[in-house]
Design an enzyme around this catalytic site. Structure first.
Site, mmCIF file in Angstrom:
data_model
loop_
_atom_site.group_PDB
_atom_site.id
_atom_site.type_symbol
_atom_site.label_atom_id
_atom_site.label_comp_id
_atom_site.label_asym_id
_atom_site.label_seq_id
_atom_site.Cartn_x
_atom_site.Cartn_y
_atom_site.Cartn_z
ATOM 1 N N ASP A 34 23.518 0.895 -11.852
ATOM 2 C CA ASP A 34 22.903 2.123 -12.350
ATOM 3 C C ASP A 34 21.379 1.991 -12.288
ATOM 4 O O ASP A 34 20.667 2.866 -11.799
ATOM 5 C CB ASP A 34 23.375 2.341 -13.798
ATOM 6 C CG ASP A 34 22.849 3.626 -14.413
ATOM 7 O OD1 ASP A 34 22.615 4.596 -13.657
ATOM 8 O OD2 ASP A 34 22.681 3.663 -15.651
ATOM 9 N N ASP A 69 3.830 -18.693 5.782
ATOM 10 C CA ASP A 69 3.621 -19.492 6.983
ATOM 11 C C ASP A 69 4.910 -20.018 7.571
ATOM 12 O O ASP A 69 4.950 -20.480 8.680
ATOM 13 C CB ASP A 69 2.690 -20.666 6.658
ATOM 14 C CG ASP A 69 3.225 -21.481 5.497
ATOM 15 O OD1 ASP A 69 4.155 -20.993 4.816
ATOM 16 O OD2 ASP A 69 2.734 -22.594 5.276
ATOM 17 N N GLU A 110 27.903 10.622 -22.215
ATOM 18 C CA GLU A 110 26.606 10.818 -22.835
ATOM 19 C C GLU A 110 26.068 12.227 -22.627
ATOM 20 O O GLU A 110 25.533 12.827 -23.545
ATOM 21 C CB GLU A 110 25.632 9.799 -22.251
ATOM 22 C CG GLU A 110 24.386 9.665 -23.081
ATOM 23 C CD GLU A 110 23.299 8.895 -22.343
ATOM 24 O OE1 GLU A 110 23.578 8.358 -21.254
ATOM 25 O OE2 GLU A 110 22.173 8.851 -22.856
ATOM 26 N N ASP A 111 26.214 12.736 -21.428
ATOM 27 C CA ASP A 111 25.517 13.980 -21.074
ATOM 28 C C ASP A 111 26.378 15.234 -21.038
ATOM 29 O O ASP A 111 25.864 16.321 -20.849
ATOM 30 C CB ASP A 111 24.888 13.844 -19.672
ATOM 31 C CG ASP A 111 23.901 12.703 -19.608
ATOM 32 O OD1 ASP A 111 23.424 12.313 -20.683
ATOM 33 O OD2 ASP A 111 23.633 12.229 -18.504
ATOM 34 N N HIS A 122 30.139 7.079 -15.590
ATOM 35 C CA HIS A 122 29.281 6.361 -16.535
ATOM 36 C C HIS A 122 28.347 7.251 -17.352
ATOM 37 O O HIS A 122 27.962 6.892 -18.455
ATOM 38 C CB HIS A 122 28.515 5.222 -15.845
ATOM 39 C CG HIS A 122 27.273 5.644 -15.123
ATOM 40 N ND1 HIS A 122 27.286 6.013 -13.811
ATOM 41 C CD2 HIS A 122 25.993 5.767 -15.535
ATOM 42 C CE1 HIS A 122 26.053 6.330 -13.433
ATOM 43 N NE2 HIS A 122 25.253 6.201 -14.466
ATOM 44 N N HIS A 147 24.191 10.993 -8.220
ATOM 45 C CA HIS A 147 23.809 9.718 -8.864
ATOM 46 C C HIS A 147 25.034 8.840 -9.178
ATOM 47 O O HIS A 147 25.107 7.701 -8.705
ATOM 48 C CB HIS A 147 22.954 9.995 -10.108
ATOM 49 C CG HIS A 147 22.792 8.809 -11.012
ATOM 50 N ND1 HIS A 147 22.138 7.657 -10.623
ATOM 51 C CD2 HIS A 147 23.213 8.576 -12.285
ATOM 52 C CE1 HIS A 147 22.158 6.778 -11.614
ATOM 53 N NE2 HIS A 147 22.815 7.311 -12.640
#
Ligand code: MN
Length: 733
Positions: free
Chosen positions: A152, A272, A89-90, A85, A60
């Protein structure tokens, strides 16, 4: 197991190699080292994580970094930040670690991105709006934060099928609601289209599939047509030694859908037109000249529609977009839209912001991006108390197209379309805005609500005695003007309230009450107001008059004696202390910028009550439905049917209404009075309190007493009445 790991590692290595393959950036050795280190750090930090799809998580951030590098074209700092990024956080790695390893800049961007993703996932509109507000404030520090956030989001949308269904719809709505408009505004049209198409795919899958199939069915025919068109031009352009490519341009599924909805048409009626793009090679010096040369060759062969010519080369959009657009009658008498752009213009059009840097080589970019960022800052700095309003206003600013006007000195100012002289005045300086008395456009005096057009020369007439009026809020469209007017009105209101307070003090003394908290609170309850300021203000402007005060005094005395007499037996009933009780003065709903009174129904899904923050939704069969801003359906209504949303607000009809008298005279004729009353009460919905007409020798004089909310309404009526045949003179009494 072993083989799986090996093949996964090969995959990761392969993806990393692809990351920098297509970028046109020339990266230094130092840049490459930074990116390599970010990659290795991220691989290690995410090594035990997998995405919902089962893939290793690291794929990712690599994909996001690739979008950042290729599609947006940002540099090494941003690529590294994109790789990192999700790390803070993780994983166990902290922001301090990142700062130590990669420096302040990368850490700051990662910090901004982490803050955004920590925002609450609450579904209520007000919380969502609060989130967006925070997000926009974060991105204001460094625009790269938002660009990477958009990347992201794009990758998350591409892999959305692995999410649970209810999350899919929420994320897709949010994408349509805020990310696509943002991408649009920073000029990343490519990414914007992808976000919109993916957003539609997950919010309305059947619609998406249907249009997608129909496009495919007609593809062959379109390719054939473009080939024809190309063949006709090839020789002529070649003769002029112009190096060029012609490509077919495909409308996005989302834009077709939007057009079908807006114009209530079927696929074939919308789809069209053929659209082609001519991209030519040029030196910077020859760019404009060549564009017009190509224009000339194209229109020699195909009849142009002169009303459809757009010259974005002489005055580029604020996003930096440049091109010539024309519509011509192509082979087989079909309308063809033709865009003419140089390779450089093309790249900027596709990639937006970052591509500017490639061509500007560090020179200070004075183009559209700066303008846009400034305007964005303005919106962010205009402190709207209500987050929902803030986002609404912000979105309006995102979509507004631009006009260019001149100051008397010949300076160019850019304003959103629909801007008025008052917007212009505040754009120059808030002091000019606050002292605006009138305006001249191209030398002629115009009303302050006159919409400006590109190319107008605008001169503001100021006066020391002038001050902003409430009615200006009905027509200004820039956030800057709006917030400055509000601030100034609040000051004005406070001054009137001060006078009202003194007046009240005297009246209370006359009525033998002691001025103090007890009596003030009793009055606030009695008149159903919110604050003492409301009370003083109303007394100051006279909506609470002597008669009302006397009535209050009588009841207050009465209540006091009752209490006194009954005290021993009366088990005082609990007073109705409804916490949600709102001012009975909020008694009227008005809609749109002009605050019109329209027919409506209150939607049963959220049952708004007077005083709630609300919006109107124009339904197909039931007219306007009014919802609360916090209604559970609000987000999806806003994101899917934005064009049907109409501003609504509760107003206090007692606060602004006043009686105005218009006198008119002229030559009498049959039906004149009828025409006058029709204009006032039917066409403009203004209440007539009294009307009187006298005729003598074929001429007449008349007097009309009206109930209006703003002086501007009176002015507007005077203007319209003057145009009625036979009416000679109309004045305000
Ligand atoms: Mn992410």
């Amino acid at each position: 197991m072993a083989t799986k790991e090996v093949s996964e590692n090969t995959l990761i290595a392969q993806e990393y190699k692809n990351l920098l393959r297509n970028t046109y950036l020339s990266l230094s050795e130092k840049d490459k080292k930074l990116i390599r280190l970010a990659f290795e750090t991220a691989v290690d930090a995410h090594k035990d994580q997998r995405r919902k799809s089962g893939e290793p998580y690291i794929l990712h951030p690599i994909a996001v970094a690739q979008i950042v590098a290729d599609e947006i074209g940002l540099g090494a700092t941003s690529i590294a930040a994109a790789l990192l990024h999700d790390v803070a956080e993780d994983t166990s790695l902290t922001l301090d670690d990142i700062e130590l390893m990669f420096g302040k800049e990368v850490a700051k961007i990662v910090d901004g991105l982490t803050k955004i993703s920590k925002l609450s996932k609450d579904k209520r509109v007000s919380v969502q709006a609060e989130n967006f507000k925070k997000m926009l404030l974060t991105m204001n520090d460094d625009v790269r934060v938002i660009l990477i956030k958009i990347a992201d989001r794009l990758h998350n949308m591409m892999t959305l099928e692995f999410m649970p269904e209810e999350k899919q719809v929420r994320i897709a709505s949010e994408t349509l609601y805020i990310y696509a408009p943002l991408a649009h505004r920073v000029g990343m049209y490519n990414i914007k289209s992808q976000l919109e198409d993916l957003g539609l795919k997950f919010t309305e899958p059947e619609v998406f599939a249907d249009i997608e199939r129909k496009i495919k069915d007609s593809e062959e025919e379109r390719l054939e047509y473009i080939k024809h068109f190309k063949e006709e031009l090839q020789n002529h352009l070649g003769k002029e030694r112009i190096q060029f490519e012609i490509e077919g341009r495909f409308k996005s599924i989302y834009s077709i859908r939007k057009k079908m909805q807006l114009k209530n048409k079927r696929f074939n009626e919308v789809f069209d037109r053929f659209a082609v793009r001519i991209i030519y090679k040029s030196t910077p010096k020859n760019e404009k000249f060549l564009a017009w040369k190509i224009y000339s060759i194209v229109t020699d062969h195909f009849q142009p529609n002169p009303t459809r010519l757009r010259d974005w080369i002489s005055s580029p959009k604020s996003t930096g977009y440049e091109a010539l657009h024309i519509t011509v009658v192509g082979p087989g008498s079909k309308w063809v839209e033709v865009q003419i752009r140089s390779k450089r213009m093309h790249e900027i059009a596709e990639k937006g912001y970052a591509a500017h840097f490639k061509y500007k080589h560090g020179s200070k970019d004075e183009g559209g991006m700066e303008l846009w960022l400034n305007r964005l800052r303005e919106v962010l700095e205009s402190q709207e108390a209500d987050a929902v309003d803030f986002v609404k206003e912000f979105k309006l600013n995102l979509y507004a197209s631009e006009i260019f006007v001149f100051t008397p000195m010949g300076d160019l100012k850019s304003l959103p379309k629909g801007a008025t002289p008052v917007d212009f005045a505040f754009a120059i300086h808030s002091e000019v805005g606050e002292k605006t008395r009138g305006a001249r456009v191209n030398g002629k005096i115009v009303p302050l609500n006159h919409p400006l057009n590109s190319g107008d020369q605008v001169e503001i007439i100021t006066s020391e005695a002038a001050k902003p009026s409430t009615s200006w809020l009905d027509f200004v469209i820039t956030a800057k003007a709006r917030s400055a007017i509000r601030t100034s009105l609040r000051t004005e209101e406070r001054l009137i309230a001060d006078e009202g307070k003194e007046l009240l003090r005297r009246k209370l003394r006359q009525m033998k009450f002691k001025f103090g908290d007890r009596i003030i609170n009793a009055m606030i309850t009695y008149f159903k107001l919110k604050t003492s300021l409301d009370l003083y203000y109303r007394i100051g402007i006279g909506t609470i008059d002597n008669k009302m005060l006397k009535k209050f005094a009588a009841e207050e005395n009465n209540r006091f004696w009752q209490l006194f007499r009954r005290r021993p037996t009366d088990k005082a009933k609990p007073k109705s202390t409804d916490a949600n009780q709102v001012s009975s003065f909020y008694d009227m709903l008005v809609f749109g910028k002009n605050q019109e009174t329209l027919d409506y129904t209150l939607s049963p899904c959220c049952s708004p009550i007077p005083g709630d923050g609300v919006f109107g939704f124009v339904s197909i069969n039931d007219g306007i439905k009014v919802h609360k801003n916090e209604c559970p359906n609000a987000i999806s209504l806003h994101s899917n049917y934005g064009y049907r949303i109409i501003n609504a607000k509760w107003i206090d009809s007692s606060k602004g209404f006043f009686t105005g008298i218009i006198r008119l005279s002229g030559i009498d004729r049959l039906g004149l009075v009828n025409e006058v009353t029709h204009l006032i009460s039917n066409a403009h919905n203004v209440d007539i309190l009294q009307i009187q007409f006298d005729t003598e020798n074929g001429t007449f004089t008349g007097q009309i007493k009206l109930h209006v909310r703003h002086a501007s309404t009176l002015h507007m009526l005077i203007n319209k009445l003057e145009k009625i045949t036979g009416i000679d003179k109309v004045v305000r009494d």
